[in-house]
Design a protein around this motif. Structure first.
Motif, mmCIF file in Angstrom:
data_model
loop_
_atom_site.group_PDB
_atom_site.id
_atom_site.type_symbol
_atom_site.label_atom_id
_atom_site.label_comp_id
_atom_site.label_asym_id
_atom_site.label_seq_id
_atom_site.Cartn_x
_atom_site.Cartn_y
_atom_site.Cartn_z
ATOM 1 N N ALA A 87 -9.551 2.230 0.620
ATOM 2 C CA ALA A 87 -8.755 2.901 -1.048
ATOM 3 C C ALA A 87 -7.647 2.054 -1.553
ATOM 4 O O ALA A 87 -7.628 2.298 -2.387
ATOM 5 C CB ALA A 87 -9.663 4.197 -0.489
ATOM 6 N N ALA A 88 -6.839 3.138 -0.792
ATOM 7 C CA ALA A 88 -5.164 2.419 -0.931
ATOM 8 C C ALA A 88 -4.972 1.404 -1.213
ATOM 9 O O ALA A 88 -4.540 0.386 -2.354
ATOM 10 C CB ALA A 88 -4.154 3.406 0.134
ATOM 11 N N THR A 89 -5.460 0.434 -0.718
ATOM 12 C CA THR A 89 -4.862 -1.572 -0.271
ATOM 13 C C THR A 89 -5.738 -1.841 -1.565
ATOM 14 O O THR A 89 -5.671 -2.447 -2.331
ATOM 15 C CB THR A 89 -5.536 -2.439 0.938
ATOM 16 O OG1 THR A 89 -7.386 -1.854 0.299
ATOM 17 C CG2 THR A 89 -5.246 -1.720 1.420
ATOM 18 N N GLN A 90 -6.882 -1.103 -2.208
ATOM 19 C CA GLN A 90 -7.063 -1.551 -3.701
ATOM 20 C C GLN A 90 -6.435 -0.872 -4.868
ATOM 21 O O GLN A 90 -6.952 -1.195 -5.443
ATOM 22 C CB GLN A 90 -8.992 -1.221 -3.863
ATOM 23 C CG GLN A 90 -9.833 -1.776 -2.314
ATOM 24 C CD GLN A 90 -9.364 -3.537 -2.078
ATOM 25 O OE1 GLN A 90 -9.830 -4.343 -3.145
ATOM 26 N NE2 GLN A 90 -8.317 -3.855 -1.077
ATOM 27 N N LEU A 91 -6.556 0.219 -4.344
ATOM 28 C CA LEU A 91 -5.507 1.154 -5.547
ATOM 29 C C LEU A 91 -4.250 -0.037 -5.307
ATOM 30 O O LEU A 91 -3.250 -0.282 -6.898
ATOM 31 C CB LEU A 91 -5.114 2.665 -5.140
ATOM 32 C CG LEU A 91 -4.619 2.965 -6.155
ATOM 33 C CD1 LEU A 91 -4.699 3.267 -7.315
ATOM 34 C CD2 LEU A 91 -4.050 4.448 -5.575
ATOM 35 N N VAL A 138 -3.035 10.787 5.366
ATOM 36 C CA VAL A 138 -2.267 10.593 3.991
ATOM 37 C C VAL A 138 -1.605 9.631 4.591
ATOM 38 O O VAL A 138 -1.487 8.181 4.201
ATOM 39 C CB VAL A 138 -1.568 11.634 3.806
ATOM 40 C CG1 VAL A 138 -0.109 11.145 3.017
ATOM 41 C CG2 VAL A 138 -2.261 13.069 3.200
ATOM 42 N N VAL A 139 -0.987 9.315 6.193
ATOM 43 C CA VAL A 139 0.106 8.090 6.026
ATOM 44 C C VAL A 139 -0.484 7.115 5.991
ATOM 45 O O VAL A 139 0.128 5.932 5.982
ATOM 46 C CB VAL A 139 0.596 8.410 7.912
ATOM 47 C CG1 VAL A 139 1.367 7.724 8.502
ATOM 48 C CG2 VAL A 139 0.898 10.220 8.364
ATOM 49 N N LEU A 140 -1.765 7.190 7.018
ATOM 50 C CA LEU A 140 -2.897 6.493 6.847
ATOM 51 C C LEU A 140 -2.744 4.957 4.829
ATOM 52 O O LEU A 140 -3.021 4.149 5.076
ATOM 53 C CB LEU A 140 -3.880 5.857 7.926
ATOM 54 C CG LEU A 140 -4.106 6.319 8.489
ATOM 55 C CD1 LEU A 140 -5.586 6.824 9.680
ATOM 56 C CD2 LEU A 140 -3.321 5.224 9.625
ATOM 57 N N SER A 141 -3.003 5.991 5.054
ATOM 58 C CA SER A 141 -3.353 5.429 3.164
ATOM 59 C C SER A 141 -1.845 4.974 3.080
ATOM 60 O O SER A 141 -2.026 4.677 2.192
ATOM 61 C CB SER A 141 -3.848 7.039 2.319
ATOM 62 O OG SER A 141 -2.689 7.881 2.075
ATOM 63 N N MET A 142 -0.880 5.308 3.074
ATOM 64 C CA MET A 142 0.232 4.934 2.420
ATOM 65 C C MET A 142 0.391 3.928 3.243
ATOM 66 O O MET A 142 1.713 2.399 2.469
ATOM 67 C CB MET A 142 1.745 6.216 2.819
ATOM 68 C CG MET A 142 1.203 7.231 2.080
ATOM 69 S SD MET A 142 1.518 6.995 0.306
ATOM 70 C CE MET A 142 -0.214 7.438 -0.114
ATOM 71 N N MET A 143 -0.118 3.563 4.271
ATOM 72 C CA MET A 143 0.195 2.395 5.286
ATOM 73 C C MET A 143 -0.834 0.962 4.445
ATOM 74 O O MET A 143 -0.061 -0.153 3.988
ATOM 75 C CB MET A 143 -0.459 2.250 6.700
ATOM 76 C CG MET A 143 0.596 3.151 7.661
ATOM 77 S SD MET A 143 2.385 2.629 7.599
ATOM 78 C CE MET A 143 2.782 3.874 6.531
ATOM 79 N N GLY A 144 -1.812 1.463 3.767
ATOM 80 C CA GLY A 144 -2.320 0.846 2.819
ATOM 81 C C GLY A 144 -1.318 0.288 1.448
ATOM 82 O O GLY A 144 -2.393 -1.010 1.304
ATOM 83 N N PHE A 145 -0.976 0.670 1.218
ATOM 84 C CA PHE A 145 0.359 -0.552 0.684
ATOM 85 C C PHE A 145 1.418 -0.640 0.907
ATOM 86 O O PHE A 145 1.741 -1.838 0.394
ATOM 87 C CB PHE A 145 0.811 0.729 -0.777
ATOM 88 C CG PHE A 145 -0.045 1.663 -1.384
ATOM 89 C CD1 PHE A 145 -0.504 1.438 -2.678
ATOM 90 C CD2 PHE A 145 -0.626 3.297 -1.329
ATOM 91 C CE1 PHE A 145 -1.018 2.156 -3.224
ATOM 92 C CE2 PHE A 145 -0.944 3.506 -1.826
ATOM 93 C CZ PHE A 145 -1.714 3.353 -2.915
#
Length: 416
Positions: free
Chosen positions: A281-285, A333-340
């Motif tokens: 989800a973070a990569t697409q944001l 949360v940390v994993l989602s930040m890795m998506g950026f």
């Protein structure tokens, strides 16, 4: 940046396509996504089996994790070899050879009688998967520039994110009916399918005129020229340290969630998949944010937020607060930040060295997986618990942020 645009609109169209025409950007992204997925499938699919492997082979959990270390070391070494080869021979031939090596190593894993043979075979498996991953990133460097490359990398992350969602569940399904050895039989089939797809659908993106000499002196010279670029090295370091948190989670999650919190293999697979969904989800944001902000600025903010989440994670772990949710929420949360972090750091680094995309991609990937190879046993030696994971994950993103800020953070433009 619309995906309907064709690759002919970019800097270096694949004129050698067997079909005689450049493929659409969407088709390229799908094929490259399948290629980069081979590594995560190889890493994640057998995770539910780690406790069983340790028990059946009569070794400790930290020794069983050496099979993961072997895979990551193979991924690192393989990329350093395949990168220069792909700059000299073109992208397709090293790719095909790597996939075949992966399949042969999977056969060895299938019949491995002890932990030593399994670890060796996993290393060879990683080297084979490295070819698919480094060639995919090099093709992005061949065809796209700067923010567009970051956008394409984010699209690849969408496809790549399916791998850690599906892989543990697929591995758990195999374990319901058979021993852990048969996880590798499934990997043989998947790699074979990828070989067919790559052979039929991936054109050559590096024309002969742009290829580099296949000589040791030339290869060493290319690596040295990359290492002299301080900004490039910093971005490589940021990407590698950012990945440290991801690899720490991969190495320790099975033991924390199954042994400490008592989840069965199927529930573990679902919970593990939730982290992958947060990442995707973070990569697409990230694609949306790139329309307004530079990749460098996104990197700084993502790492800063990851540090905050990591600090909370340490406090919750040390005080044993929140139970399983006190573990999962900060991890997600940390994993989602890795998506950026993961799409942007390589994209900015590659934009600095289009003349050696394969070798640059090799350094990026090798650094990431070398860190992973070190992190996996460290988590085990520290106890395979929440405290170990929280410290390792937080340390990785904190050092990455400090390195990025020391090199200029978001202030430097993307011109080399």
């Amino acid at each position: 940046m619309a995906t309907s645009r064709t690759v002919t609109a970019t800097r270096n169209p694949p004129a050698e396509s067997a079909e005689g025409a450049a493929p659409s950007e969407l088709r390229v992204i799908v094929v490259l996504g399948a290629m980069v997925a081979l590594g995560p499938l190889t890493i994640d699919m057998y995770l539910p089996a780690l406790p069983r492997i340790a028990a059946e082979l009569g070794v400790s959990s930290s020794v069983a994790q050496l099979t993961l270390t072997g895979t990551l070391a193979g991924l690192a070494l393989g990329q350093l070899i395949v990168g220069p080869l792909s700059d000299s021979l073109g992208r397709r031939r090293p790719l095909m050879a790597g996939i075949v090596l992966h399949m042969l190593a999977s056969v060895l894993c299938l019949f491995a009688p002890n932990i030593e043979v399994l670890s060796l075979a996993r290393g060879l498996q990683g080297m084979g998967a490295a070819a698919a991953m480094v060639v995919a990133v090099a093709v992005v460097g061949d065809l796209f520039d700067d923010s567009q490359a970051a956008t394409v990398m984010s699209r690849l992350m969408l496809i790549l994110g399916v791998a850690p969602i599906v892989a543990p569940s697929l591995g758990a399904a195999v374990l319901l009916k058979a021993s852990w050895h048969w996880v590798f039989a499934v990997l043989i089939v998947l790699a074979g399918a990828l070989l067919v797809v790559a052979a039929l659908a991936l054109p050559e993106t590096l024309p002969p005129v742009n290829r580099r000499p296949l000589r040791v002196r030339s290869i060493v010279s290319t690596y040295l020229s990359l290492l002299k670029d301080l900004r490039f090295v910093t971005l490589v370091l940021v990407g590698a340290l950012g990945m440290a948190g991801l690899f720490a989670y991969i190495a320790g999650a099975a033991f924390v969630l199954q042994v400490r919190h008592g989840l069965d293999q199927q529930t573990f697979a679902l919970v593990f998949s939730a982290g992958a969904i947060a990442f995707v989800a973070a990569t697409q944001l990230n694609v949306v944010l790139l329309r307004r902000f530079s990749p460098q600025r996104i990197l700084v903010w993502a790492l800063a937020l990851a540090c905050v989440a990591g600090a909370v994670f340490i406090v919750l772990s040390v005080t044993r607060t929140g139970g399983i949710y006190g573990f999962l929420v900060p991890v997600w949360v940390v994993l989602s930040m890795m998506g950026f972090v993961i799409p942007n750091a390589p994209a900015v680094a590659l934009s600095r060295h289009h003349e050696a995309s394969g070798t640059a991609a090799a350094l990026l990937g090798a650094a990431q997986f070398s860190v992973g190879a070190v992190i996996a046993p460290v988590v085990g030696l520290m106890g395979n618990d929440e405290i170990a994971l929280s410290i390792v994950m937080t340390a990785g993103v904190a050092i990455a942020l400090l390195a990025l800020l020391a090199a200029g953070g978001a202030d430097e433009t993307e011109e080399h």
